[in-house]
Design a protein around this motif. Structure first.
Motif, short mmCIF file in Angstrom:
data_model
loop_
_atom_site.label_atom_id
_atom_site.label_comp_id
_atom_site.label_asym_id
_atom_site.label_seq_id
_atom_site.Cartn_x
_atom_site.Cartn_y
_atom_site.Cartn_z
N ASN A 45 -21.83 -2.15 -3.25
CA ASN A 45 -21.92 -3.45 -4.44
C ASN A 45 -23.43 -2.95 -5.07
O ASN A 45 -23.44 -3.16 -6.45
N ASN A 46 -24.45 -2.57 -4.50
CA ASN A 46 -25.75 -2.32 -5.24
C ASN A 46 -26.07 -0.62 -5.48
O ASN A 46 -27.22 -0.11 -6.09
N ILE A 47 -24.92 -0.07 -5.34
CA ILE A 47 -25.09 1.48 -5.53
C ILE A 47 -24.27 2.01 -6.87
O ILE A 47 -24.77 2.45 -7.81
N CYS A 48 -22.92 1.51 -6.79
CA CYS A 48 -21.90 1.80 -8.09
C CYS A 48 -20.81 1.09 -7.64
O CYS A 48 -20.44 0.45 -6.44
N HIS A 49 -19.94 1.29 -8.72
CA HIS A 49 -18.52 0.75 -8.58
C HIS A 49 -17.67 1.58 -7.45
O HIS A 49 -17.90 2.82 -7.62
N PHE A 50 -17.04 0.81 -6.62
CA PHE A 50 -16.39 1.51 -5.68
C PHE A 50 -15.01 0.69 -5.43
O PHE A 50 -15.12 -0.57 -5.04
N HIS A 51 -14.03 1.27 -5.93
CA HIS A 51 -12.68 0.59 -6.01
C HIS A 51 -12.06 0.20 -4.54
O HIS A 51 -12.05 1.08 -3.66
N LYS A 52 -11.52 -1.04 -4.42
CA LYS A 52 -11.13 -1.50 -3.21
C LYS A 52 -10.15 -0.91 -2.31
O LYS A 52 -10.04 -0.65 -1.20
N LYS A 53 -9.43 -0.38 -3.26
CA LYS A 53 -8.16 0.70 -2.88
C LYS A 53 -8.32 2.06 -2.30
O LYS A 53 -7.64 2.94 -1.97
N ILE A 54 -9.75 2.46 -2.44
CA ILE A 54 -9.69 3.90 -2.28
C ILE A 54 -9.68 4.37 -1.02
O ILE A 54 -9.15 5.68 -1.01
N TRP A 55 -9.94 3.71 0.00
CA TRP A 55 -9.62 4.04 1.61
C TRP A 55 -8.15 4.20 1.71
O TRP A 55 -7.70 5.04 2.29
N TYR A 56 -7.50 3.19 1.17
CA TYR A 56 -6.10 3.24 1.18
C TYR A 56 -5.44 4.58 0.53
O TYR A 56 -4.60 5.07 1.02
N GLN A 57 -5.81 4.80 -0.64
CA GLN A 57 -5.46 5.85 -1.38
C GLN A 57 -5.81 7.27 -0.75
O GLN A 57 -4.92 8.09 -0.77
N VAL A 58 -6.90 7.35 -0.12
CA VAL A 58 -7.16 8.55 0.81
C VAL A 58 -6.49 8.62 1.79
O VAL A 58 -5.67 9.74 2.14
N TYR A 59 -6.20 7.51 2.61
CA TYR A 59 -5.34 7.84 3.82
C TYR A 59 -3.88 7.89 3.68
O TYR A 59 -3.35 8.76 4.16
N PHE A 60 -3.40 7.33 2.72
CA PHE A 60 -1.98 7.64 2.11
C PHE A 60 -1.66 9.02 1.57
O PHE A 60 -0.56 9.63 1.67
#
Length: 183
Positions: free
Chosen positions: A136-151
């Motif tokens: 939140n205080n670093i940069c935009h981090f899309h909420k779906k990125i972990w799912y995208q990496v996993y799949f």
């Protein structure tokens, strides 16, 4: 080597394709300057706060994950757990603290990190929320990125191992009525 053209002549510049600085007349001078640069970098890093180091590691991790999603690597290597380990280790000195923060058993986290168990949806949801709050205080981090990496990893692994699973699976696939499509 790269060839450059002078007055009707080509001159070879050794190492130019690697962006090597051609100002050096001796290897010793180049090594001395390299050492001085490394010492300056180390001194600058010593002066960084732990917060800045963590932010830099997290930003680097995010960029690596985004790159993996864009350009999948078809290998059996487990990128999800590598990214997860980097994420946890960047923030916590002990992984058990991360497990406590997302309310899972430390043993389960250990099994996921060491590829003995696949993460369930509950784990991914908690990781997603934890990451959103952390970034939140670093940069935009899309909420779906972990799912995208996993799949993306699952798909990459599946495609990389076709030689192993395809013959067995093809035996179960039959097409009885083929229809042709007329234009």
């Amino acid at each position: 080597m790269i060839m450059i053209m002078g007055k009707n002549k080509f001159k070879e510049i050794e190492g130019a394709e690697f962006g090597v600085d051609s100002r050096y007349t001796s290897k010793k001078k180049q090594l001395d300057d390299g050492k001085a640069l490394m010492e300056a970098r180390l001194q600058r890093m010593k002066n960084l706060s732990s917060d800045k180091i963590i932010k830099a590691k997290l930003l680097q991790l995010k960029l690596k994950m985004e790159e993996f999603i864009k350009e999948p690597i078809y290998q059996e290597e487990n990128h999800f757990t590598k990214f997860l380990t980097s994420y946890i280790d960047a923030i916590y000195s002990k992984r058990i603290d991360f497990a406590k923060d997302i309310d899972i058993d430390a043993n389960l986290l250990s099994k996921i990190v060491n590829n003995h168990r696949k993460p369930k949806e509950d784990f991914l949801l908690r990781l997603m929320i934890h990451s959103e709050k952390t970034y939140n205080n670093i940069c935009h981090f899309h909420k779906k990125i972990w799912y995208q990496v996993y799949f993306q990893e699952k798909l990459s692994g599946l495609m990389a191992n076709q030689d192993q699973w395809r013959p067995n699976v093809e035996r179960h696939v039959k097409i009885k009525n083929l229809t042709s499509v007329d234009d």
